[in-house]
Motif scaffolding. Structure first.
Motif, PDB file in Angstrom:
ATOM      1  N   CYS A  10       0.844  -1.203   0.000  1.00  0.00           N
ATOM      2  CA  CYS A  10       0.000   0.000   0.000  1.00  0.00           C
ATOM      3  C   CYS A  10       0.873   1.244   0.000  1.00  0.00           C
ATOM      4  O   CYS A  10       0.802   2.086   0.898  1.00  0.00           O
ATOM      5  N   GLY A  11       1.689   1.363  -1.013  1.00  0.00           N
ATOM      6  CA  GLY A  11       2.481   2.571  -1.195  1.00  0.00           C
ATOM      7  C   GLY A  11       1.666   3.635  -1.901  1.00  0.00           C
ATOM      8  O   GLY A  11       0.453   3.750  -1.701  1.00  0.00           O
ATOM      9  N   TRP A  12       2.317   4.389  -2.759  1.00  0.00           N
ATOM     10  CA  TRP A  12       1.649   5.522  -3.420  1.00  0.00           C
ATOM     11  C   TRP A  12       0.462   5.046  -4.250  1.00  0.00           C
ATOM     12  O   TRP A  12      -0.666   5.521  -4.076  1.00  0.00           O
ATOM     13  N   LEU A  28      -8.114  -5.599   2.572  1.00  0.00           N
ATOM     14  CA  LEU A  28      -6.988  -5.825   3.468  1.00  0.00           C
ATOM     15  C   LEU A  28      -5.757  -5.223   2.816  1.00  0.00           C
ATOM     16  O   LEU A  28      -5.422  -5.564   1.676  1.00  0.00           O
ATOM     17  N   GLY A  29      -5.090  -4.313   3.514  1.00  0.00           N
ATOM     18  CA  GLY A  29      -3.889  -3.687   2.985  1.00  0.00           C
ATOM     19  C   GLY A  29      -2.673  -4.064   3.801  1.00  0.00           C
ATOM     20  O   GLY A  29      -2.747  -4.159   5.029  1.00  0.00           O
ATOM     21  N   THR A  30      -1.552  -4.307   3.129  1.00  0.00           N
ATOM     22  CA  THR A  30      -0.323  -4.625   3.847  1.00  0.00           C
ATOM     23  C   THR A  30       0.624  -3.431   3.830  1.00  0.00           C
ATOM     24  O   THR A  30       0.621  -2.620   2.900  1.00  0.00           O
ATOM     25  N   THR A  31       1.417  -3.344   4.878  1.00  0.00           N
ATOM     26  CA  THR A  31       2.431  -2.299   4.965  1.00  0.00           C
ATOM     27  C   THR A  31       3.542  -2.756   5.885  1.00  0.00           C
ATOM     28  O   THR A  31       3.363  -3.685   6.683  1.00  0.00           O
ATOM     29  N   ARG A  32       4.687  -2.084   5.781  1.00  0.00           N
ATOM     30  CA  ARG A  32       5.802  -2.324   6.708  1.00  0.00           C
ATOM     31  C   ARG A  32       5.883  -1.258   7.786  1.00  0.00           C
ATOM     32  O   ARG A  32       6.651  -1.406   8.735  1.00  0.00           O
ATOM     33  N   HIS A  33       5.099  -0.175   7.644  1.00  0.00           N
ATOM     34  CA  HIS A  33       5.309   1.014   8.460  1.00  0.00           C
ATOM     35  C   HIS A  33       4.075   1.334   9.303  1.00  0.00           C
ATOM     36  O   HIS A  33       2.947   1.341   8.800  1.00  0.00           O
ATOM     37  N   SER A  34       4.300   1.684  10.567  1.00  0.00           N
ATOM     38  CA  SER A  34       3.181   1.966  11.463  1.00  0.00           C
ATOM     39  C   SER A  34       2.413   3.215  11.042  1.00  0.00           C
ATOM     40  O   SER A  34       1.189   3.277  11.172  1.00  0.00           O
ATOM     41  N   PHE A  50       3.343  -6.617   6.913  1.00  0.00           N
ATOM     42  CA  PHE A  50       3.998  -7.646   6.103  1.00  0.00           C
ATOM     43  C   PHE A  50       5.047  -6.983   5.237  1.00  0.00           C
ATOM     44  O   PHE A  50       4.825  -5.919   4.669  1.00  0.00           O
ATOM     45  N   GLN A  51       6.209  -7.629   5.136  1.00  0.00           N
ATOM     46  CA  GLN A  51       7.199  -7.218   4.160  1.00  0.00           C
ATOM     47  C   GLN A  51       7.712  -8.455   3.442  1.00  0.00           C
ATOM     48  O   GLN A  51       7.660  -9.568   3.981  1.00  0.00           O
TER      49      GLN A  51
END
Length: 269
Positions: A10-12, A28-34, A50-51
């Motif tokens: 879920c970047g740009w 459902l979206g995944t990300t590495r950042h809080s 998730f990364q």
């Protein structure tokens, strides 16, 4: 019953797509950042940290019978993409094993190389960069494993209201004045991906690009003047057009869409 979509990355681009889907799908979206996690929740989706390289079991279990948008780019600084490619292929294996309904892989038009030619969806692939070669390998793996569930979407250079290459090129000394521009606006990409998610596009390879292709010198000079920023300077060249020209008319026709931003000149408001 509300259908499910997993945005793996879920970047740009993913954030724009998430906002277009929320309310119509269980996303459902995944990300590495809080900090990104809070944004994802605010935009109406659930979040999983998730990364690439993590154990994908939980992610894939939650994506059973979901349409999965696989949008994890390799990063521009990494030139050895062997591990990236292996991990992406392993993630695809896991999604297929957990019976994801569809896998939409976000690829790139760089897989066509830079030869002077008009490129259609069926043109020969000539990947030159590490990223292009990695994307080719992942595309091929997905098709071999689950072609009837696979949709490959190759994107030209992305432009949006908060992202335009003219800003980073402003005031610079540049070459390739007569190389043609291949760009696509985020709004058109989101509209296309939403169509694919809504209706499915099994075993399809699509590429998305605007329909006009000015030269770099003409376009980025015009953009800089329009934006009121320093104009880039281009080295002198002959007037022969350079580079590939992405003809995406068949993809837009397949999707039943007319790009809102048919020309790069439409992308500056």
């Amino acid at each position: 019953m509300t259908q499910s979509v997993t945005l793996c990355g879920c970047g740009w681009l993913g954030n724009y797509l998430l906002k277009a889907l929320a309310g119509n799908y269980a996303v459902l979206g995944t990300t590495r950042h809080s900090n990104r996690a809070e944004q994802i929740k605010h935009n109406g989706a659930s979040v999983l940290f998730f990364q690439l390289g993590d154990d994908p079991a939980q992610l894939c279990q939650q994506s059973e019978n979901a349409r999965v948008v696989l949008n994890i780019p390799p990063g521009r600084r990494n030139q050895d993409l062997t591990e990236y490619t292996r991990q992406m292929c392993a993630l695809i294996d896991s999604f297929v094993a957990h019976e994801a309904r569809q896998i939409i892989f976000i690829s790139t038009t760089s897989v066509y190389g830079e030869n002077e030619r008009v490129v259609t969806e069926h043109s020969e692939l000539i990947p030159l960069t590490a990223s292009a070669k990695a994307h080719c390998a992942i595309e091929n793996h997905l098709r071999r494993l689950a072609n009837e569930k696979a949709t490959v979407v190759r994107l030209a250079g992305l432009v949006g209201p908060d992202r335009h290459p003219a800003k980073s090129l402003s005031g610079k000394q540049l070459s390739q004045a007569n190389k043609v521009v291949n760009l696509v606006h985020i709004d058109d990409v989101v509209a296309a991906l939403k169509k694919v998610i809504d209706h499915g596009a099994p075993a399809q390879t699509l590429h998305l690009c605007s329909q006009a292709h000015p030269t770099r010198q003409d376009y980025y000079t015009w953009c800089a003047e329009k934006m009121g920023i320093p104009v880039p300077e281009f080295d002198g060249e002959d007037k022969q057009l350079k580079g590939k020209q992405i003809d995406a008319s068949a993809s837009w026709q397949y999707l039943g869409l007319t790009p809102r931003y048919a020309s790069p000149f439409d992308m500056i408001i």
